[in-house]
Enzyme design. Structure first.
Site, short mmCIF file in Angstrom:
data_model
loop_
_atom_site.label_atom_id
_atom_site.label_comp_id
_atom_site.label_asym_id
_atom_site.label_seq_id
_atom_site.Cartn_x
_atom_site.Cartn_y
_atom_site.Cartn_z
N TYR A 44 0.84 -1.18 0.00
CA TYR A 44 0.00 0.00 0.00
C TYR A 44 0.88 1.24 0.00
O TYR A 44 2.04 1.21 0.43
CB TYR A 44 -0.95 0.00 1.20
CG TYR A 44 -0.49 0.78 2.40
CD1 TYR A 44 -0.79 2.14 2.53
CD2 TYR A 44 0.24 0.17 3.41
CE1 TYR A 44 -0.36 2.86 3.63
CE2 TYR A 44 0.66 0.87 4.51
CZ TYR A 44 0.35 2.23 4.62
OH TYR A 44 0.79 2.93 5.71
N PHE A 65 -2.72 1.15 12.76
CA PHE A 65 -2.73 -0.17 12.14
C PHE A 65 -1.33 -0.62 11.73
O PHE A 65 -0.92 -1.74 12.00
CB PHE A 65 -3.66 -0.13 10.92
CG PHE A 65 -3.67 -1.39 10.10
CD1 PHE A 65 -4.54 -2.41 10.40
CD2 PHE A 65 -2.81 -1.55 9.02
CE1 PHE A 65 -4.57 -3.58 9.64
CE2 PHE A 65 -2.82 -2.69 8.25
CZ PHE A 65 -3.70 -3.71 8.57
N ASP A 66 -0.58 0.27 11.07
CA ASP A 66 0.78 -0.07 10.62
C ASP A 66 1.68 -0.48 11.78
O ASP A 66 2.35 -1.50 11.74
CB ASP A 66 1.44 1.14 9.93
CG ASP A 66 0.64 1.66 8.77
OD1 ASP A 66 -0.59 1.82 8.90
OD2 ASP A 66 1.26 1.92 7.72
N THR A 67 1.66 0.37 12.82
CA THR A 67 2.54 0.12 13.95
C THR A 67 2.20 -1.20 14.63
O THR A 67 3.09 -2.00 14.95
CB THR A 67 2.42 1.27 14.97
OG1 THR A 67 2.77 2.51 14.33
CG2 THR A 67 3.33 1.04 16.16
#
Length: 435
Positions: free
Chosen positions: A118, A210-212
């Site tokens: 993404y 979310f990424d972390t």
């Protein structure tokens, strides 16, 4: 915390084929690049056309671009649908709820591409880093890949406020969650599909954290994260609310840290064996995992022995040798069982913890009998110095340690993976419900 991820282990990482045919007979694109958007009618078309042109010119595999619309209220859905009609490699996906994490989880969960990536719609990251980002995933070298703006070789143009916030946030991650990756929030990431299928059900956040959360869980599970230095130019028109995002991120750090500290996440379902870890290779005459368990047990045993001797010396100032030995051994035994449970035998989560401690106390009783008997035998020979007592206890503890390891391995923490795999093989021929 979500814990409903499948139990079966991840497959060995292998180089992906250049072309793969799906169930319908159509070729499956190797890469699916998701662009999550919210009210981006002005920038979306420029982004997609530029990204498509770059991939068509430089990417040697099949690809797809998926526009994930997060409940936009402007003309973003119409723009995405028109691009999907005009360009075969583009598709649009509409969600009725906001949240970048929600969009990525939804699209990635339904994608058939073996590599999922993404990037932000502003294309702040130079697209020349895209192939280096996904190449380690295609080759089978890594499980996840991230772009890093904080690498020494990265070239970044952004304001001092965002620079400070980014570095402060990553410093918090390193100090509180022991994160080893350098840049958690760069909007430029990729993951292998089989890893995402096991990892995403554990990720609770649906927004910017979310990424972390995904990276922290992956790193704690022992997955390999590849970092790519990127060239990055700040978007002055970014709509990200820094204060609100930072507050939500700090709440996420607290939630994930608490879950990791209490063992609430079944990270063993993400960990090895992949089959390609050299530490997992079979050694003739050595039971599987024995070498690694011995190393972990020795490290834990050395530390717990130091704790035991320190406690014995402390208790000995006020009580007799037998009581001091029993009290010191009990405290160190509880800590020893907990440490071996997690570090040596890889048991995570709270399931069975009480039973393991109860069995550990049985092993403790055996060790107490050995050390107590040694002290009793020493007492019959007359007064002994404190150093002599310690020497006798060390020798008795060595014998108790060998017995403890054998009991831990065979009784307290037996390896149930083989039985579980045999059970799965036996049930492979049973009919399954198909929806």
């Amino acid at each position: 915390m979500r814990t409903d991820t499948p139990w079966s282990t991840l497959p060995a990482r292998e180089h992906l084929p250049a072309a793969e045919v799906g169930a319908a007979g159509a070729p499956v694109p190797v890469l699916d690049v998701v662009v999550p958007v919210y009210n981006e009618e002005k920038d979306l078309e420029t982004c997609v056309l530029r990204l498509h042109d770059h991939l068509a010119r430089t990417f040697p595999y099949g690809f797809r671009i998926t526009v994930a619309d997060n409940a936009s209220s402007d003309r973003t859905p119409q723009v995405a649908a028109r691009l999907a009609d005009l360009i075969p490699e583009v598709r649009s996906y509409r969600l009725e709820e906001k949240g970048r994490g929600r969009a990525l989880r939804t699209v990635w969960s339904h994608s058939d591409s073996p590599v999922l990536a993404y990037m932000d719609v502003d294309l702040s990251t130079d697209l020349n880093a895209l192939l280096p980002l996904v190449a380690p995933l295609i080759s089978g070298h890594s499980d996840l890949a991230i772009g890093s703006r904080l690498s020494r070789s990265s070239r970044v143009v952004r304001g001092s406020k965002r620079e400070f916030v980014s570095r402060a946030y990553n410093l918090i991650l390193r100090s509180s969650l022991a994160a080893g990756f350098s840049d958690a929030q760069c909007g430029f990431k990729a993951v292998r599909r089989e890893v995402a299928q096991r990892l995403l059900p554990m990720v609770e956040d649906t927004g910017w954290f979310f990424d972390t959360e995904m990276l922290v869980l992956a790193e704690r599970a022992g997955l390999r994260i590849h970092e790519v230095p990127v060239d990055w130019v700040d978007d002055p028109d970014s709509t990200v609310h820094i204060v609100r995002t930072a507050t939500d991120d700090l709440k996420g750090v607290w939630r994930v840290g608490r879950a990791l500290a209490t063992g609430a996440l079944p990270l063993d379902r993400l960990a090895r064996p992949f089959g390609d870890d050299p530490r997992d290779r079979a050694v003739p005459g050595v039971p599987g995992g024995l070498a690694r368990q011995l190393v972990g047990f020795c490290v834990v045993g050395a530390l717990s022995t130091l704790v035991y001797l320190a406690l014995y010396s402390l208790f000995r100032l006020g009580v007799g040798p037998q009581f001091a030995n029993a009290a010191a051994l009990l405290v160190s035994a509880v800590a020893n069982t907990a440490a071996n449970r997690r570090l040596t035998f890889g048991v995570r989560g709270r399931g069975g913890a009480v039973r393991h401690q109860a069995q550990g106390l049985v092993v403790f009783a055996i060790g107490l009998a050995l050390t107590g008997g040694s002290l009793a035998a020493l007492g019959t020979s007359g007064d002994a110095s404190h150093s002599t007592e310690l020497a006798v206890l060390v020798a008795a503890n060595l014998a108790a340690t060998v017995l403890r390891f054998l009991l831990f391995r065979a009784w307290v923490f037996p390896d149930r993976r083989t039985d579980h795999q045999d059970a799965r093989k036996g049930s492979a021929h049973e009919p399954r419900n198909v929806r």
